[in-house]
Design a protein around this motif. Structure first.
Motif, PDB file in Angstrom:
ATOM      1  N   THR A   1       0.802  -1.226   0.000  1.00  0.00           N
ATOM      2  CA  THR A   1       0.000   0.000   0.000  1.00  0.00           C
ATOM      3  C   THR A   1       0.834   1.274   0.000  1.00  0.00           C
ATOM      4  O   THR A   1       0.616   2.169  -0.822  1.00  0.00           O
ATOM      5  CB  THR A   1      -0.929   0.026   1.236  1.00  0.00           C
ATOM      6  OG1 THR A   1      -1.731  -1.157   1.253  1.00  0.00           O
ATOM      7  CG2 THR A   1      -1.835   1.249   1.215  1.00  0.00           C
ATOM      8  N   ILE A   2       1.775   1.396   0.923  1.00  0.00           N
ATOM      9  CA  ILE A   2       2.461   2.669   1.167  1.00  0.00           C
ATOM     10  C   ILE A   2       3.833   2.682   0.497  1.00  0.00           C
ATOM     11  O   ILE A   2       4.663   1.806   0.761  1.00  0.00           O
ATOM     12  CB  ILE A   2       2.613   2.933   2.681  1.00  0.00           C
ATOM     13  CG1 ILE A   2       1.272   2.771   3.394  1.00  0.00           C
ATOM     14  CG2 ILE A   2       3.198   4.321   2.905  1.00  0.00           C
ATOM     15  CD1 ILE A   2       0.179   3.716   2.938  1.00  0.00           C
ATOM     16  N   ASN A   3       4.055   3.684  -0.330  1.00  0.00           N
ATOM     17  CA  ASN A   3       5.368   3.819  -0.959  1.00  0.00           C
ATOM     18  C   ASN A   3       6.091   5.061  -0.429  1.00  0.00           C
ATOM     19  O   ASN A   3       5.590   5.762   0.446  1.00  0.00           O
ATOM     20  CB  ASN A   3       5.238   3.858  -2.491  1.00  0.00           C
ATOM     21  CG  ASN A   3       4.558   5.130  -2.993  1.00  0.00           C
ATOM     22  OD1 ASN A   3       4.119   5.975  -2.225  1.00  0.00           O
ATOM     23  ND2 ASN A   3       4.467   5.260  -4.296  1.00  0.00           N
ATOM     24  N   ASN A   4       7.263   5.311  -0.968  1.00  0.00           N
ATOM     25  CA  ASN A   4       8.070   6.461  -0.556  1.00  0.00           C
ATOM     26  C   ASN A   4       7.544   7.694  -1.303  1.00  0.00           C
ATOM     27  O   ASN A   4       8.069   8.082  -2.343  1.00  0.00           O
ATOM     28  CB  ASN A   4       9.540   6.196  -0.898  1.00  0.00           C
ATOM     29  CG  ASN A   4      10.483   7.188  -0.252  1.00  0.00           C
ATOM     30  OD1 ASN A   4      10.119   8.332   0.001  1.00  0.00           O
ATOM     31  ND2 ASN A   4      11.701   6.765   0.004  1.00  0.00           N
TER      32      ASN A   4
ATOM     33  N   THR B   1       1.214  15.446  -0.973  1.00  0.00           N
ATOM     34  CA  THR B   1       1.466  14.624   0.210  1.00  0.00           C
ATOM     35  C   THR B   1       0.351  14.743   1.251  1.00  0.00           C
ATOM     36  O   THR B   1       0.257  13.897   2.143  1.00  0.00           O
ATOM     37  CB  THR B   1       2.809  14.981   0.879  1.00  0.00           C
ATOM     38  OG1 THR B   1       2.789  16.340   1.316  1.00  0.00           O
ATOM     39  CG2 THR B   1       3.962  14.764  -0.073  1.00  0.00           C
ATOM     40  N   LEU B   2      -0.482  15.775   1.129  1.00  0.00           N
ATOM     41  CA  LEU B   2      -1.631  15.873   2.026  1.00  0.00           C
ATOM     42  C   LEU B   2      -2.518  14.642   1.870  1.00  0.00           C
ATOM     43  O   LEU B   2      -2.965  14.057   2.859  1.00  0.00           O
ATOM     44  CB  LEU B   2      -2.420  17.148   1.735  1.00  0.00           C
ATOM     45  CG  LEU B   2      -3.640  17.426   2.612  1.00  0.00           C
ATOM     46  CD1 LEU B   2      -3.255  17.539   4.078  1.00  0.00           C
ATOM     47  CD2 LEU B   2      -4.340  18.710   2.152  1.00  0.00           C
ATOM     48  N   GLY B   3      -2.750  14.221   0.626  1.00  0.00           N
ATOM     49  CA  GLY B   3      -3.539  13.006   0.385  1.00  0.00           C
ATOM     50  C   GLY B   3      -2.830  11.754   0.861  1.00  0.00           C
ATOM     51  O   GLY B   3      -3.447  10.839   1.405  1.00  0.00           O
ATOM     52  N   SER B   4      -1.505  11.715   0.675  1.00  0.00           N
ATOM     53  CA  SER B   4      -0.727  10.544   1.104  1.00  0.00           C
ATOM     54  C   SER B   4      -0.725  10.404   2.617  1.00  0.00           C
ATOM     55  O   SER B   4      -0.899   9.305   3.156  1.00  0.00           O
ATOM     56  CB  SER B   4       0.715  10.665   0.591  1.00  0.00           C
ATOM     57  OG  SER B   4       0.758  10.780  -0.803  1.00  0.00           O
ATOM     58  N   GLU B   5      -0.502  11.533   3.319  1.00  0.00           N
ATOM     59  CA  GLU B   5      -0.448  11.487   4.780  1.00  0.00           C
ATOM     60  C   GLU B   5      -1.793  11.060   5.376  1.00  0.00           C
ATOM     61  O   GLU B   5      -1.843  10.266   6.322  1.00  0.00           O
ATOM     62  CB  GLU B   5      -0.048  12.860   5.331  1.00  0.00           C
ATOM     63  CG  GLU B   5       1.378  13.271   5.018  1.00  0.00           C
ATOM     64  CD  GLU B   5       2.400  12.507   5.854  1.00  0.00           C
ATOM     65  OE1 GLU B   5       1.998  11.752   6.759  1.00  0.00           O
ATOM     66  OE2 GLU B   5       3.601  12.673   5.584  1.00  0.00           O
ATOM     67  N   ILE B   6      -2.873  11.585   4.826  1.00  0.00           N
ATOM     68  CA  ILE B   6      -4.199  11.180   5.312  1.00  0.00           C
ATOM     69  C   ILE B   6      -4.400   9.685   5.110  1.00  0.00           C
ATOM     70  O   ILE B   6      -4.927   8.979   5.988  1.00  0.00           O
ATOM     71  CB  ILE B   6      -5.299  11.986   4.601  1.00  0.00           C
ATOM     72  CG1 ILE B   6      -5.252  13.449   5.055  1.00  0.00           C
ATOM     73  CG2 ILE B   6      -6.678  11.384   4.873  1.00  0.00           C
ATOM     74  CD1 ILE B   6      -6.164  14.364   4.279  1.00  0.00           C
TER      75      ILE B   6
ATOM     76  N   LEU C   1      -5.998   4.653   6.507  1.00  0.00           N
ATOM     77  CA  LEU C   1      -5.949   3.306   5.918  1.00  0.00           C
ATOM     78  C   LEU C   1      -4.709   2.547   6.384  1.00  0.00           C
ATOM     79  O   LEU C   1      -4.782   1.352   6.728  1.00  0.00           O
ATOM     80  CB  LEU C   1      -5.959   3.424   4.397  1.00  0.00           C
ATOM     81  CG  LEU C   1      -5.955   2.111   3.603  1.00  0.00           C
ATOM     82  CD1 LEU C   1      -7.179   1.275   3.936  1.00  0.00           C
ATOM     83  CD2 LEU C   1      -5.887   2.402   2.108  1.00  0.00           C
ATOM     84  N   GLY C   2      -3.559   3.225   6.410  1.00  0.00           N
ATOM     85  CA  GLY C   2      -2.327   2.557   6.846  1.00  0.00           C
ATOM     86  C   GLY C   2      -2.408   2.069   8.277  1.00  0.00           C
ATOM     87  O   GLY C   2      -1.990   0.949   8.600  1.00  0.00           O
TER      88      GLY C   2
ATOM     89  N   GLY D   1      -8.676  -2.852  13.677  1.00  0.00           N
ATOM     90  CA  GLY D   1      -8.635  -1.855  12.623  1.00  0.00           C
ATOM     91  C   GLY D   1      -8.324  -0.446  13.077  1.00  0.00           C
ATOM     92  O   GLY D   1      -7.653  -0.210  14.066  1.00  0.00           O
ATOM     93  N   PHE D   2      -8.869   0.501  12.313  1.00  0.00           N
ATOM     94  CA  PHE D   2      -8.548   1.912  12.509  1.00  0.00           C
ATOM     95  C   PHE D   2      -8.946   2.403  13.898  1.00  0.00           C
ATOM     96  O   PHE D   2     -10.003   2.072  14.424  1.00  0.00           O
ATOM     97  CB  PHE D   2      -9.270   2.736  11.430  1.00  0.00           C
ATOM     98  CG  PHE D   2      -9.176   4.215  11.653  1.00  0.00           C
ATOM     99  CD1 PHE D   2      -7.976   4.875  11.487  1.00  0.00           C
ATOM    100  CD2 PHE D   2     -10.287   4.939  12.038  1.00  0.00           C
ATOM    101  CE1 PHE D   2      -7.878   6.241  11.692  1.00  0.00           C
ATOM    102  CE2 PHE D   2     -10.211   6.305  12.246  1.00  0.00           C
ATOM    103  CZ  PHE D   2      -9.001   6.947  12.069  1.00  0.00           C
ATOM    104  N   ASN D   3      -8.061   3.222  14.474  1.00  0.00           N
ATOM    105  CA  ASN D   3      -8.292   3.805  15.789  1.00  0.00           C
ATOM    106  C   ASN D   3      -8.221   5.325  15.656  1.00  0.00           C
ATOM    107  O   ASN D   3      -7.268   5.866  15.110  1.00  0.00           O
ATOM    108  CB  ASN D   3      -7.219   3.307  16.776  1.00  0.00           C
ATOM    109  CG  ASN D   3      -7.571   3.645  18.204  1.00  0.00           C
ATOM    110  OD1 ASN D   3      -8.058   4.728  18.490  1.00  0.00           O
ATOM    111  ND2 ASN D   3      -7.311   2.718  19.106  1.00  0.00           N
TER     112      ASN D   3
END
Length: 319
Positions: A106-109, A134-139, A144-145, A155-157
Protein backbone atom coordinates in the motif's frame (compact mmCIF):
# COMPACT_ATOMS: atom_id res chain seq x y z
CA UNK A 1 17.54 9.33 -22.16
CA UNK A 2 17.85 6.32 -19.84
CA UNK A 3 21.48 7.16 -19.10
CA UNK A 4 20.63 10.77 -18.18
CA UNK A 5 17.81 9.66 -15.87
CA UNK A 6 19.99 6.92 -14.37
CA UNK A 7 22.75 9.42 -13.60
CA UNK A 8 20.26 11.80 -11.98
CA UNK A 9 18.67 9.08 -9.84
CA UNK A 10 22.04 7.47 -9.14
CA UNK A 11 23.46 10.73 -7.81
CA UNK A 12 20.66 10.77 -5.22
CA UNK A 13 21.62 7.28 -4.09
CA UNK A 14 25.22 8.47 -3.75
CA UNK A 15 23.91 11.06 -1.29
CA UNK A 16 22.62 8.15 0.83
CA UNK A 17 26.11 6.65 1.01
CA UNK A 18 27.48 8.82 3.88
CA UNK A 19 24.58 7.79 6.12
CA UNK A 20 25.07 4.12 5.25
CA UNK A 21 28.80 4.29 6.01
CA UNK A 22 28.32 6.21 9.26
CA UNK A 23 25.92 3.56 10.57
CA UNK A 24 27.90 0.54 9.37
CA UNK A 25 31.11 1.93 10.91
CA UNK A 26 29.28 2.75 14.18
CA UNK A 27 30.23 6.41 13.85
CA UNK A 28 26.55 7.30 14.11
CA UNK A 29 24.31 5.42 16.54
CA UNK A 30 20.75 4.29 15.94
CA UNK A 31 19.63 6.76 18.63
CA UNK A 32 21.40 9.61 16.87
CA UNK A 33 19.74 8.56 13.62
CA UNK A 34 16.35 8.83 15.29
CA UNK A 35 17.20 12.32 16.59
CA UNK A 36 18.48 13.22 13.13
CA UNK A 37 15.13 12.19 11.63
CA UNK A 38 13.24 14.27 14.18
CA UNK A 39 15.17 17.41 13.22
CA UNK A 40 14.44 16.82 9.52
CA UNK A 41 10.74 16.16 10.04
CA UNK A 42 10.12 18.89 12.63
CA UNK A 43 12.38 21.68 11.37
CA UNK A 44 13.85 21.42 7.87
CA UNK A 45 10.93 19.77 6.03
CA UNK A 46 8.27 22.16 7.43
CA UNK A 47 10.48 25.09 6.34
CA UNK A 48 10.71 23.60 2.83
CA UNK A 49 6.94 23.13 2.72
CA UNK A 50 6.20 26.69 3.78
CA UNK A 51 8.73 28.33 1.48
CA UNK A 52 7.80 26.20 -1.55
CA UNK A 53 4.05 26.60 -1.18
CA UNK A 54 3.97 30.32 -0.40
CA UNK A 55 6.51 31.16 -3.11
CA UNK A 56 4.85 29.11 -5.84
CA UNK A 57 1.14 28.98 -5.08
CA UNK A 58 -1.73 31.36 -4.61
CA UNK A 59 -4.96 30.30 -2.92
CA UNK A 60 -6.67 30.10 -6.30
CA UNK A 61 -3.94 27.82 -7.67
CA UNK A 62 -4.23 25.53 -4.65
CA UNK A 63 -8.00 25.29 -5.12
CA UNK A 64 -7.45 24.46 -8.79
CA UNK A 65 -4.92 21.73 -7.86
CA UNK A 66 -7.22 19.57 -5.72
CA UNK A 67 -6.40 16.70 -8.08
CA UNK A 68 -2.90 16.36 -6.58
CA UNK A 69 -3.85 15.06 -3.09
CA UNK A 70 -6.72 13.06 -4.62
CA UNK A 71 -4.30 11.39 -7.06
CA UNK A 72 -1.88 10.62 -4.21
CA UNK A 73 -4.69 8.90 -2.29
CA UNK A 74 -5.66 6.78 -5.29
CA UNK A 75 -2.05 5.78 -5.98
CA UNK A 76 -1.78 4.28 -2.49
CA UNK A 77 -5.31 2.87 -2.59
CA UNK A 78 -4.52 0.89 -5.75
CA UNK A 79 -1.60 -0.74 -3.93
CA UNK A 80 -3.98 -1.55 -1.07
CA UNK A 81 -6.51 -3.25 -3.38
CA UNK A 82 -3.81 -5.28 -5.10
CA UNK A 83 -2.40 -6.26 -1.70
CA UNK A 84 -5.82 -7.39 -0.50
CA UNK A 85 -6.19 -9.62 -3.55
CA UNK A 86 -2.70 -11.07 -3.10
CA UNK A 87 -3.17 -11.69 0.63
CA UNK A 88 -6.54 -13.30 0.00
CA UNK A 89 -5.22 -15.87 -2.47
CA UNK A 90 -1.50 -16.35 -1.85
CA UNK A 91 -0.16 -14.90 1.40
CA UNK A 92 0.67 -17.29 4.24
CA UNK A 93 1.96 -16.76 7.76
CA UNK A 94 0.85 -15.09 10.95
CA UNK A 95 -1.02 -11.80 11.30
CA UNK A 96 2.22 -9.76 11.65
CA UNK A 97 3.46 -11.13 8.34
CA UNK A 98 0.18 -10.58 6.49
CA UNK A 99 -0.36 -7.04 7.70
CA UNK A 100 3.26 -6.19 6.87
CA UNK A 101 2.75 -7.56 3.36
CA UNK A 102 -0.39 -5.49 2.90
CA UNK A 103 1.24 -2.34 4.28
CA UNK A 104 4.20 -2.67 1.91
CA UNK A 105 1.83 -3.17 -1.02
CA UNK A 106 0.00 0.00 0.00
CA UNK A 107 2.46 2.67 1.17
CA UNK A 108 5.37 3.82 -0.96
CA UNK A 109 8.07 6.46 -0.56
CA UNK A 110 5.78 9.35 -1.48
CA UNK A 111 7.74 12.31 -0.10
CA UNK A 112 11.52 12.54 0.34
CA UNK A 113 12.76 10.40 -2.59
CA UNK A 114 10.34 11.81 -5.19
CA UNK A 115 11.07 15.29 -3.83
CA UNK A 116 14.77 14.77 -4.50
CA UNK A 117 14.08 13.39 -8.00
CA UNK A 118 11.75 16.27 -8.88
CA UNK A 119 14.33 18.77 -7.60
CA UNK A 120 16.81 17.23 -10.04
CA UNK A 121 14.48 17.17 -13.04
CA UNK A 122 12.13 20.14 -12.61
CA UNK A 123 11.67 23.51 -10.96
CA UNK A 124 10.46 24.60 -7.53
CA UNK A 125 6.83 24.75 -8.68
CA UNK A 126 6.89 21.00 -9.30
CA UNK A 127 8.36 20.50 -5.83
CA UNK A 128 5.50 22.54 -4.39
CA UNK A 129 3.02 20.40 -6.36
CA UNK A 130 4.49 17.24 -4.81
CA UNK A 131 4.30 18.76 -1.33
CA UNK A 132 0.62 19.59 -1.86
CA UNK A 133 -0.01 16.01 -3.02
CA UNK A 134 1.47 14.62 0.21
CA UNK A 135 -1.63 15.87 2.03
CA UNK A 136 -3.54 13.01 0.38
CA UNK A 137 -0.73 10.54 1.10
CA UNK A 138 -0.45 11.49 4.78
CA UNK A 139 -4.20 11.18 5.31
CA UNK A 140 -4.06 7.72 3.70
CA UNK A 141 -1.12 6.61 5.87
CA UNK A 142 -2.73 7.68 9.14
CA UNK A 143 -6.16 6.25 8.33
CA UNK A 144 -5.95 3.31 5.92
CA UNK A 145 -2.33 2.56 6.85
CA UNK A 146 -3.11 2.48 10.55
CA UNK A 147 -6.15 0.27 9.89
CA UNK A 148 -3.73 -2.24 8.34
CA UNK A 149 -1.16 -2.13 11.13
CA UNK A 150 -3.76 -2.11 13.94
CA UNK A 151 -5.36 -5.42 12.97
CA UNK A 152 -4.99 -6.80 16.50
CA UNK A 153 -6.93 -3.75 17.75
CA UNK A 154 -9.80 -4.27 15.28
CA UNK A 155 -8.63 -1.86 12.62
CA UNK A 156 -8.55 1.91 12.51
CA UNK A 157 -8.29 3.81 15.79
CA UNK A 158 -9.29 7.49 16.00
CA UNK A 159 -6.32 8.26 18.23
CA UNK A 160 -4.12 7.86 15.14
CA UNK A 161 -5.67 11.01 13.70
CA UNK A 162 -3.35 12.96 16.00
CA UNK A 163 -0.69 12.31 13.37
CA UNK A 164 -2.63 14.62 11.05
CA UNK A 165 -1.25 17.35 13.34
CA UNK A 166 2.38 16.40 12.61
CA UNK A 167 4.86 19.19 11.91
CA UNK A 168 4.87 18.75 8.08
CA UNK A 169 1.07 18.74 7.89
CA UNK A 170 0.84 21.70 10.26
CA UNK A 171 3.18 23.52 7.90
CA UNK A 172 0.83 22.76 4.99
CA UNK A 173 -2.14 24.01 7.02
CA UNK A 174 -0.26 27.16 8.04
CA UNK A 175 0.79 27.79 4.44
CA UNK A 176 -2.86 27.57 3.36
CA UNK A 177 -3.86 30.04 6.10
CA UNK A 178 -1.18 32.47 4.91
CA UNK A 179 -2.46 32.11 1.34
CA UNK A 180 -6.00 32.87 2.52
CA UNK A 181 -4.78 36.01 4.29
CA UNK A 182 -2.80 37.07 1.21
CA UNK A 183 -5.89 36.51 -0.93
CA UNK A 184 -8.05 38.65 1.35
CA UNK A 185 -5.58 41.54 1.21
CA UNK A 186 -4.80 41.05 -2.49
CA UNK A 187 -1.08 40.70 -1.91
CA UNK A 188 1.64 38.04 -2.05
CA UNK A 189 4.79 37.11 -0.19
CA UNK A 190 6.84 38.56 -3.05
CA UNK A 191 5.17 41.95 -2.62
CA UNK A 192 5.78 41.89 1.14
CA UNK A 193 9.44 40.98 0.63
CA UNK A 194 9.92 43.97 -1.65
CA UNK A 195 8.24 46.28 0.88
CA UNK A 196 9.66 45.01 4.21
CA UNK A 197 13.31 44.02 4.63
CA UNK A 198 12.56 42.14 7.87
CA UNK A 199 10.13 39.82 6.06
CA UNK A 200 12.74 39.39 3.32
CA UNK A 201 15.37 38.15 5.79
CA UNK A 202 12.93 35.90 7.66
CA UNK A 203 11.72 34.37 4.40
CA UNK A 204 15.32 33.89 3.26
CA UNK A 205 16.17 32.07 6.51
CA UNK A 206 13.16 29.77 6.18
CA UNK A 207 14.09 29.07 2.55
CA UNK A 208 17.72 28.25 3.43
CA UNK A 209 16.65 25.88 6.22
CA UNK A 210 14.26 24.15 3.83
CA UNK A 211 17.02 23.57 1.28
CA UNK A 212 18.76 21.28 3.79
CA UNK A 213 15.82 18.84 3.65
CA UNK A 214 16.79 16.83 0.58
CA UNK A 215 20.48 16.10 1.32
CA UNK A 216 19.88 15.45 5.01
CA UNK A 217 16.86 13.20 4.38
CA UNK A 218 18.86 11.15 1.87
CA UNK A 219 21.72 10.77 4.36
CA UNK A 220 19.15 9.66 6.96
CA UNK A 221 17.69 7.16 4.48
CA UNK A 222 21.14 5.73 3.88
CA UNK A 223 21.63 5.42 7.63
CA UNK A 224 18.39 3.49 8.05
CA UNK A 225 19.44 1.16 5.25
CA UNK A 226 22.74 0.64 7.02
CA UNK A 227 20.86 -1.00 9.89
CA UNK A 228 19.35 -3.66 7.59
CA UNK A 229 21.02 -7.08 7.59
CA UNK A 230 21.57 -8.70 4.21
CA UNK A 231 20.97 -12.08 5.82
CA UNK A 232 17.28 -11.15 6.19
CA UNK A 233 16.72 -11.18 2.43
CA UNK A 234 16.08 -14.90 1.98
CA UNK A 235 12.29 -14.78 2.15
CA UNK A 236 10.61 -15.07 -1.25
CA UNK A 237 7.90 -12.66 -0.04
CA UNK A 238 10.49 -9.88 0.02
CA UNK A 239 11.09 -10.36 -3.69
CA UNK A 240 7.37 -10.75 -4.40
CA UNK A 241 6.57 -7.45 -2.68
CA UNK A 242 9.41 -5.77 -4.59
CA UNK A 243 8.07 -7.11 -7.89
CA UNK A 244 4.60 -5.76 -7.15
CA UNK A 245 5.89 -2.48 -5.68
CA UNK A 246 8.21 -1.65 -8.59
CA UNK A 247 6.39 -3.18 -11.59
CA UNK A 248 2.76 -4.26 -11.17
CA UNK A 249 1.41 -1.56 -8.83
CA UNK A 250 3.13 1.29 -10.76
CA UNK A 251 1.66 -0.06 -14.01
CA UNK A 252 -1.87 -0.03 -12.55
CA UNK A 253 -1.36 3.39 -10.91
CA UNK A 254 0.04 4.94 -14.10
CA UNK A 255 -2.95 3.73 -16.10
CA UNK A 256 -5.31 5.22 -13.51
CA UNK A 257 -3.51 8.61 -13.45
CA UNK A 258 -3.49 8.83 -17.24
CA UNK A 259 -7.18 7.95 -17.35
CA UNK A 260 -8.37 10.24 -14.52
CA UNK A 261 -6.04 13.22 -15.02
CA UNK A 262 -4.99 13.13 -18.70
CA UNK A 263 -4.30 16.86 -19.12
CA UNK A 264 -3.20 17.90 -15.63
CA UNK A 265 -0.19 20.28 -15.73
CA UNK A 266 1.51 18.30 -12.95
CA UNK A 267 0.71 14.82 -14.23
CA UNK A 268 4.47 14.14 -14.33
CA UNK A 269 4.61 14.69 -10.55
CA UNK A 270 1.82 12.14 -10.04
CA UNK A 271 3.58 9.64 -12.33
CA UNK A 272 6.85 9.96 -10.41
CA UNK A 273 5.02 9.15 -7.16
CA UNK A 274 3.54 6.05 -8.85
CA UNK A 275 6.94 4.41 -9.38
CA UNK A 276 8.52 4.92 -5.95
CA UNK A 277 9.87 2.04 -3.77
CA UNK A 278 8.69 1.11 -0.28
CA UNK A 279 8.61 3.76 2.42
CA UNK A 280 11.51 3.99 4.88
CA UNK A 281 8.95 4.97 7.54
CA UNK A 282 7.54 1.42 7.46
CA UNK A 283 10.56 0.30 9.51
CA UNK A 284 9.65 2.65 12.36
CA UNK A 285 5.92 1.93 12.21
CA UNK A 286 6.58 -1.81 12.06
CA UNK A 287 8.51 -1.58 15.32
CA UNK A 288 5.66 0.33 16.97
CA UNK A 289 2.83 -1.88 15.75
CA UNK A 290 4.34 -5.35 15.73
CA UNK A 291 5.15 -5.87 12.06
CA UNK A 292 7.38 -8.54 10.52
CA UNK A 293 10.73 -6.73 10.75
CA UNK A 294 12.55 -9.07 8.36
CA UNK A 295 9.92 -8.53 5.69
CA UNK A 296 9.72 -4.76 6.24
CA UNK A 297 13.47 -4.16 6.26
CA UNK A 298 14.06 -6.56 3.37
CA UNK A 299 11.47 -4.98 1.10
CA UNK A 300 12.72 -1.46 1.88
CA UNK A 301 16.31 -2.40 1.01
CA UNK A 302 15.60 -4.48 -2.10
CA UNK A 303 12.95 -2.14 -3.53
CA UNK A 304 15.35 0.81 -3.21
CA UNK A 305 18.19 -1.12 -4.86
CA UNK A 306 15.88 -2.22 -7.69
CA UNK A 307 14.49 1.31 -8.02
CA UNK A 308 17.94 2.57 -9.02
CA UNK A 309 17.31 0.93 -12.39
CA UNK A 310 13.52 0.80 -12.47
CA UNK A 311 12.83 4.50 -11.76
CA UNK A 312 14.88 5.72 -14.76
CA UNK A 313 13.31 2.98 -16.90
CA UNK A 314 9.78 4.03 -15.90
CA UNK A 315 10.50 7.73 -16.29
CA UNK A 316 12.03 7.21 -19.71
CA UNK A 317 8.57 6.16 -20.96
CA UNK A 318 6.42 8.39 -18.75
CA UNK A 319 7.88 11.91 -18.83
Amino acid sequence: MFYTLFINVGSLFLMMLPGYILIRKNILSAGALKDFSQVIVKVFYPCLIFSSMTRNYSLEQVMDSWQLPVAAFFILFIGYLIGLIYNGFFSKGDIEHKKSMLYQFTINNYSFLPLAIIAKLYDEQHMAALILSTLGSEITVWTLGMAILNKREKGFNFKNLKHLLSAPLMSIYFSLIVMIVFSQFHTSIGALIEKYSTIKYINSTIYDLGQATIPLSLIMTGGRMGKIKFGDLKSKDIWIVTLFRMVIIPFAAVLMIKMLFPDHPYQNVMLIVCVMPNAIASLVLGELYGGDQNLLSGTVLISHIVSLGMIPLWLMFLI
